[in-house]
Design an enzyme around this catalytic site. Sequence first.
Site, short mmCIF file in Angstrom:
data_model
loop_
_atom_site.label_atom_id
_atom_site.label_comp_id
_atom_site.label_asym_id
_atom_site.label_seq_id
_atom_site.Cartn_x
_atom_site.Cartn_y
_atom_site.Cartn_z
N GLY A 110 -16.93 -64.98 -107.33
CA GLY A 110 -18.05 -64.24 -106.76
C GLY A 110 -18.95 -63.61 -107.81
N GLU A 113 -21.30 -66.28 -108.78
CA GLU A 113 -22.21 -66.47 -107.66
C GLU A 113 -23.26 -65.36 -107.62
OE1 GLU A 113 -19.71 -68.70 -104.24
OE2 GLU A 113 -18.76 -66.89 -105.04
N GLU A 133 -11.93 -70.76 -107.75
CA GLU A 133 -11.38 -70.65 -106.39
C GLU A 133 -10.33 -71.70 -106.08
OE1 GLU A 133 -15.38 -68.59 -106.26
OE2 GLU A 133 -14.55 -70.39 -107.19
#
Length: 255
Positions: A110, A113, A133
Amino acid sequence: MDYEILKLTTDENIAIVTISRPQALNALNSLFFKEMDSMIQQVSAMTEIRVMIITGEGKAFVAGADIAEMVDMTPEHGIAFSKTGQNTFRSLEKMEIPVIAAVNGFALGGGLELAMGCDFRIASNKAKFGQPEVNLGMIPGYAGTQRLPRLTSLGDALFLLMSGEMINAEDALRIGLVQKVVEPEQLMEETLKIAKTIASKGPLAVKKVKYVARAGRMMHFEDGCNLEAEFFGTQFKAEGEEGMRAFLEKRKANF
């Protein structure tokens, strides 16, 4: 609102948002998304701000999402949590002003991201990047599978997404994931320098560049060119006349 995770400071017309959860390596949780949504609205309402910088406190930019919060989620909760993050990072893209990620350390999952939701990235040479992930039997949830192939080649993106491998700042620079790499102690100084350079330009022109470039990327080429021509024309009586007259008169433009 009062913030528990985020800190906001300003330097002239630059807003600096620091993610301050160093004990958890700034891991993203539900509170982070709530606060970031509020921060985006707050900074957007500050008419004097021309550029926003996002960075992390401690040795991480953001080391990922909060696994402890996610481990017991149902598929339905997982979809909702994914949409929450996607919407927040999309809101960063939709901000009128430029948003720069100053990547000080780990930008994983994240965190990467989030960095990719910014307009571009300046990195410390100690920074590390990855989408790990798959190591957890998961996939990215905050549009990592969508932004990474758009920022790098498909092969580089799939390599990172499928292997879960972590790369250094130089490799991130090589594949176009970051735009500049500097020494750790120079990160904020250099990012602020870049931000102030951008802030010195025509503010409407900068906003329109961001909008047209991002919108045009999703359009057919000719449609993007038409959008550019339209916005180009509107600048003549917005800022362009002052900018061009200043150039001809050999003076600084008054934007």
